[in-house]
Design an enzyme around this catalytic site. Structure first.
Site, PDB file in Angstrom:
ATOM      1  N   PRO A   2       0.484  -0.923   0.176  1.00 37.45           N
ATOM      2  CA  PRO A   2       0.174   0.430   0.061  1.00 37.45           C
ATOM      3  C   PRO A   2       1.032   1.713  -0.034  1.00 37.45           C
ATOM      4  O   PRO A   2       1.679   1.084   0.639  1.00 37.45           O
ATOM      5  CB  PRO A   2      -0.631  -0.133   1.090  1.00 37.45           C
ATOM      6  CG  PRO A   2      -0.278  -1.523   1.757  1.00 37.45           C
ATOM      7  CD  PRO A   2       0.427  -2.127   1.212  1.00 37.45           C
ATOM      8  N   GLU A   3       0.702   1.927  -0.761  1.00 35.77           N
ATOM      9  CA  GLU A   3       1.694   3.608  -1.309  1.00 35.77           C
ATOM     10  C   GLU A   3       0.503   4.592  -0.487  1.00 35.77           C
ATOM     11  O   GLU A   3      -0.755   4.647  -0.903  1.00 35.77           O
ATOM     12  CB  GLU A   3       1.657   3.719  -2.532  1.00 35.77           C
ATOM     13  CG  GLU A   3       2.791   3.218  -2.647  1.00 35.77           C
ATOM     14  CD  GLU A   3       4.339   2.647  -2.518  1.00 35.77           C
ATOM     15  OE1 GLU A   3       4.661   3.446  -1.404  1.00 35.77           O
ATOM     16  OE2 GLU A   3       5.332   1.329  -2.135  1.00 35.77           O
ATOM     17  N   HIS A  93      -5.066 -14.154   9.095  1.00 35.96           N
ATOM     18  CA  HIS A  93      -4.795 -13.044   9.565  1.00 35.96           C
ATOM     19  C   HIS A  93      -5.025 -12.052   9.463  1.00 35.96           C
ATOM     20  O   HIS A  93      -4.872 -10.759   9.087  1.00 35.96           O
ATOM     21  CB  HIS A  93      -3.941 -12.673   7.713  1.00 35.96           C
ATOM     22  CG  HIS A  93      -3.390 -14.079   7.828  1.00 35.96           C
ATOM     23  ND1 HIS A  93      -2.002 -14.252   8.171  1.00 35.96           N
ATOM     24  CD2 HIS A  93      -3.201 -14.686   6.195  1.00 35.96           C
ATOM     25  CE1 HIS A  93      -1.101 -15.622   7.356  1.00 35.96           C
ATOM     26  NE2 HIS A  93      -2.220 -15.793   6.300  1.00 35.96           N
TER      27      HIS A  93
END
Ligand SMILES: [Zn+2]
Length: 274
Positions: A2-3, A93
């Site tokens: 993720p940016e 997760h």
């Protein structure tokens, strides 16, 4: 990974589901993120109301009554809000669930556990992880070509590594660095300290343009990235060079090349970038 555009998209996606809600129950199934989740996080934040979500670099900042919940998505993390009727069964997760007063569940999922969930008590957003961050390209008046030029003097590293350094400017991840340098016509291996002021002025402008383009399409650089409200946020802003090794340059029709810089792939056109 993720940016900045993905993190900003997450923030915008979460806002309508969480702001104004009180935190009722916090369940942590695995405390072992990049930094351990504080063992008393549940008792600390239960009962507090989420006043706002802001962002600093790639950190999401949940502003609560008595402090700030600082979250980072790491390499593979997601934070999603699920309405009461839509909460999926807990999967492997799904490390943290935060149940809000209207039964919305804010779920943190992170297969690689490189993210973070930390607590900053008090009225001021001070934390070692945030203190040394560079300016925000999209919102900080301190970010400009002149700033980059001054900051880069005597720097011998490559321009690509320079603009990817979060102490210089936040949010210029690998995709955006390659694309911005193409748009500015700057060779990615050029030494940062030897680039002229006018070229930095152009570069600062195209960094903002590139990030805005990514935000406009929902932002993504991970194949399986899904934004906070479940919409697909796949970003390939018609990349000029990123991921296009061997394809034809969209401007000059020469080949797009790939090199490695600091363990990361860099894509560029040697005719268009000097
Ligand atoms: Zn070209």
């Amino acid at each position: 990974m993720p940016e900045l555009p993905e993190v900003e998209t997450t923030r915008l996606g979460l806002l309508p589901y969480v702001v104004g809600r009180k935190i009722v129950v916090v369940t942590v199934r695995d405390f072992r993120l990049r930094w351990p989740i504080p063992s008393d996080i549940a008792t600390t934040i239960e009962g507090q109301t989420i006043r706002h979500i802001s962002r600093r670099g790639k950190y999401l900042v949940f502003e609560l009554d008595g402090g700030f919940l600082l979250s980072h998505l790491g390499m593979s993390g997601t934070l999603r809000a699920y309405l009461k009727a839509d909460v999926p069964i807990v999967a492997k997760h799904d490390h943290v669930d935060i149940v809000l007063s209207d039964a919305t569940v804010l779920r943190y999922t992170d297969p690689r556990r490189f993210g973070a969930l930390l607590w900053i008590a008090g009225a001021h957003l001070n934390h070692p992880l945030l203190d040394s961050l560079g300016p925000e390209p999209l919102s900080d008046a301190g970010f400009s070509g002149n700033y980059l030029f001054e900051k880069s003097r005597n720097k011998t590293q490559s321009i690509k590594q320079f603009i990817m350094d979060g102490h210089v400017v936040v949010g210029v991840g690998n995709i955006y660095a390659s694309e911005s340098l193409f748009r500015a016509g700057i060779h990615p291996a050029r030494q940062a300290g030897r680039i002229s002021r006018p070229r930095y002025i152009l570069l600062a402008t195209v960094i903002c343009e590139t990030l805005r383009d990514a935000l406009a399409v929902g932002g993504s650089s991970l194949r399986d990235y899904v934004s906070a409200d479940g919409d697909n946020g796949y970003f390939q802003i018609n990349a000029f060079v990123y991921g296009r090794e061997g394809a034809l340059c969209r401007v000059c029709a020469g080949p797009v090349l790939q090199i490695r810089q600091g363990q990361r792939a860099t894509f560029f056109c040697k005719s268009c970038q000097k």
